[in-house]
Design an enzyme around this catalytic site. Structure first.
Site, short mmCIF file in Angstrom:
data_model
loop_
_atom_site.label_atom_id
_atom_site.label_comp_id
_atom_site.label_asym_id
_atom_site.label_seq_id
_atom_site.Cartn_x
_atom_site.Cartn_y
_atom_site.Cartn_z
N SER A 193 0.83 -1.29 0.01
CA SER A 193 0.08 0.08 -0.18
C SER A 193 0.94 1.45 -0.28
O SER A 193 0.24 2.62 -0.19
CB SER A 193 -0.80 0.24 1.34
OG SER A 193 -0.28 0.09 2.37
N LYS A 238 -7.02 3.86 7.84
CA LYS A 238 -5.94 4.97 7.15
C LYS A 238 -6.44 6.28 7.28
O LYS A 238 -5.65 7.14 7.51
CB LYS A 238 -5.55 4.49 5.74
CG LYS A 238 -4.62 3.09 5.89
CD LYS A 238 -4.41 2.46 4.65
CE LYS A 238 -3.80 1.24 4.63
NZ LYS A 238 -3.27 0.77 3.22
#
Length: 632
Positions: free
Chosen positions: A543, A586
């Site tokens: 990611s 996140k």
């Protein structure tokens, strides 16, 4: 949110008492298991913890009597007179009736002291007669022999009288009586854990005096039936298959093939180790359960004997129908655990948490055990307990919620506080503690002046799902040995993805297709150093690929990056930004650190639950976001 309107859950009807109606979100699995039981097929249920594997089996067991006729039976154990170490176990149809027939008494006695006295007197008279006609030269020897006879008989008489040694140990009639081991009046559902071998396969008790009468308990009275035998004509449910020893798998395979299995002692140091019964009937339907990877611990021949291999869902679509199922689950938990009722807003908060646990706005988790724990602890909070007290006493298996209080309701604030504290999950608590301990030491300055080669990526810590911000720094050096060096990176996936980011950044600069000022750069002699600054936990995943690629471009072209955003996203070799996991965690991390913007893959927009407090920018290709992040 729901198809019914209410203020509190006490206005809603009580849940169905049948377990089959209380299974949530696993309709397909329930149908398969019911079909398997009806057709006498073996099943293995695979899925994440808390999705309802045990619940399904219990629900099926509740209606097990509806699956055809059942012949009651009982199991007895009787001695094998030819070989006492090989007792005989029989399965007999019908109901057990205790026999009151008296067995003939067997009583073999030793001679009484009176009898011994008569015999001794007779022996003395006989010796006197012999002495009378004995020649004088043999007289002394004869007297000595007579004295010895008197002494021996006298000792026997005294021993028999004083010590009671009148009987010779014999076989008691009770040692020959059959023993009832098990009576089954209705179709059984027997549950056993894979690691408990004795419970699963049976055993023979140890007898410290030996296994034969008269000293010890006869072997046929020391037989312990295993779950595998108690499940005869019913269902054997074995959970925790990851812990199943290989030899146990062989026994189960034998039972499935032969439909019978003997019992022997499990401890080689016990007297039971020498005992083994005849093969005992055990014709059962096998249902096993475990996590997804547990099936690889099973022998291939055993797996082949499993007809249905059912993978349970861990998520369901966020539809009105499924939200009503979550509401049904809430009502069930309140009823089953005698909890205080919940307000409408609290129920909505539980649905929101179900979205978070599923990782997407359009999904709801089916790991309902986690939701149940949150509901029970929210009840504790409502009746006056503090988070610290709940945390101290909480255990996911044995936890008991506080007693219900009249007039007290579980509110959305109670539910939210439990979820944010992470008290329901050990992994989440570890992640929260990590962030609390290290956040003040991390050199993260959101919304700072633009910097060359510095960017902020996003990560998720642990299985509990807590987002965190990672500072990524890239430095470029001229070198005769060009290479890409990865610092503070331990995971293989991360290493490969960052190598990809390095290659892609060089490719984009070399082709000159970036919407940035062009510079003549000799990429053949550039040595790239990539550091995940102050990353104290293992980094593994792809990611951060987009963030690393942008930082390398910034360092190579010497163009600063803005510092008011954090970014997450994977990349392919053509520059497409791909979806990643943990997107909501996140975003929450970027909010917590105070960033103005967060850039996420466009494909992840469907997963975003909350958008308040930060600007969310969806990105499809790397070139699309370059004008947004570079300062030139």
């Amino acid at each position: 949110m729901f198809s019914v309107k209410f203020k509190t859950t006490e206005e809603l009807p009580e849940p169905s008492p049948r377990l089959i109606d209380q299974v949530i979100g696993q309709d397909e699995a329930v149908k398969i298991v019911l079909s398997a039981v009806k057709n006498k097929r073996n099943v293995i249920l695979l899925g994440e913890p808390g999705v309802g594997k045990s619940m399904i089996v219990k629900a099926v067991g509740e209606i097990l009597q509806d699956f055809g006729d059942f012949q009651p039976y009982y199991v007895i154990s009787k001695p094998n007179l030819k070989n006492m170490e090989r007792p005989i176990v029989e399965v007999i149809d019908g109901y057990y009736k205790e026999s009151k027939k008296e067995l003939p008494k067997i009583n073999i006695k030793s001679p009484s002291p009176f009898t011994l006295l008569i015999v001794m007197i007779a022996a003395i008279l006989l010796s006197q007669l012999i002495i009378k006609y004995m020649p004088p030269e043999y007289l002394l020897a004869t007297v000595a022999i007579t004295s010895m006879i008197v002494l021996i008989f006298g000792f026997v008489i005294v021993f028999s009288s004083l010590l009671g040694a009148r009987t010779i140990p014999t076989v008691s009639p009770t040692d020959l009586e059959p023993v009832l081991l098990y009576e089954c009046k209705k179709r059984p559902l027997v549950r056993a854990s894979a690691y408990n071998v004795t419970r699963l396969l049976g055993d023979v008790k140890h007898c410290p005096l030996g296994g034969k009468p008269p000293l010890g308990t006869p072997p046929h009275k020391r037989i312990i039936l295993g779950a595998i035998h108690e499940a005869h004509r019913g269902i054997l449910y074995v959970d925790e298959i990851k812990t199943m020893p290989l030899e146990v798998q062989d026994y189960i395979l034998t039972a499935l093939q032969d439909k019978k299995l003997p019992i022997s002692g499990r401890n080689p140091n016990s007297s039971g180790a020498t005992v083994e019964t005849n093969p005992i009937p055990c014709d059962f339907i096998l249902i096993m359960s475990g996590n997804m990877d547990d099936i690889y611990n099973l022998r291939a021949p055993l797996v082949d004997r499993i007809d249905y291999k059912v993978v349970l869902k861990d998520k369901m679509d966020n539809t009105l129908e499924n939200r009503d199922k979550i509401l049904q689950f809430i009502v069930q938990e309140i009823k089953n655990n005698n909890l205080n009722h919940m307000t409408y807003d609290a129920c909505c908060e539980v649905v929101r948490i179900a979205q978070y646990l599923a990782g997407s706005k359009d999904k709801l988790t089916l790991r309902l055990r986690l939701l149940a724990n949150i509901i029970k602890m929210s009840n504790d909070l409502a009746v006056g307990k503090e988070i610290e007290e709940i945390l101290k006493n909480f255990d996911s298996k044995d936890y008991k919620p506080s007693k219900k209080k009249e007039g007290v309701y579980i509110t959305a604030e109670h539910v939210r506080k439990i979820f944010e504290s992470g008290v329901y999950s050990m992994e989440k608590q570890v992640a929260i503690n990590y962030i609390k301990n290290f956040k003040r030491y991390k050199h993260i300055v959101p919304n700072d002046e633009p910097k060359v080669g510095v960017i902020y990526g996003l990560a998720v810590l642990g299985a509990g799902g807590i987002g965190d911000v990672t500072k990524i720094v890239v430095q470029i050096l001229d070198s005769n040995n060009p290479a890409t060096h990865l610092l503070n990176i331990s995971g293989d996936i991360a290493k490969h993805s960052i190598t990809l980011a390095s290659a892609l950044s060089k490719k984009l600069i070399e082709k000159g297709k970036l919407p940035l000022p062009k510079k003549d750069i000799d990429l053949k002699n550039k040595e790239i150093y990539i550091q995940f600054s102050q990353s104290y936990s293992k980094i593994d995943g792809d990611s951060a690929t987009a963030a690393v690629c942008l930082a390398i471009i910034s360092a190579l072209l010497d163009i600063p990056l803005k510092q008011d955003f954090a970014i997450t996203g994977s990349l392919d070799l053509t520059g497409n930004i791909l979806a990643v996991g943990g997107i909501n965690e996140k975003i929450e991390a970027a909010k917590r650190y105070g960033f103005k913007r967060v850039i996420i893959p466009e494909a992840n927009m469907i997963d975003v639950i909350e958008t308040d407090g930060i600007e969310i920018i969806p990105a499809k290709k790397l070139e699309d976001i370059i004008p947004l992040v570079f300062s030139y």
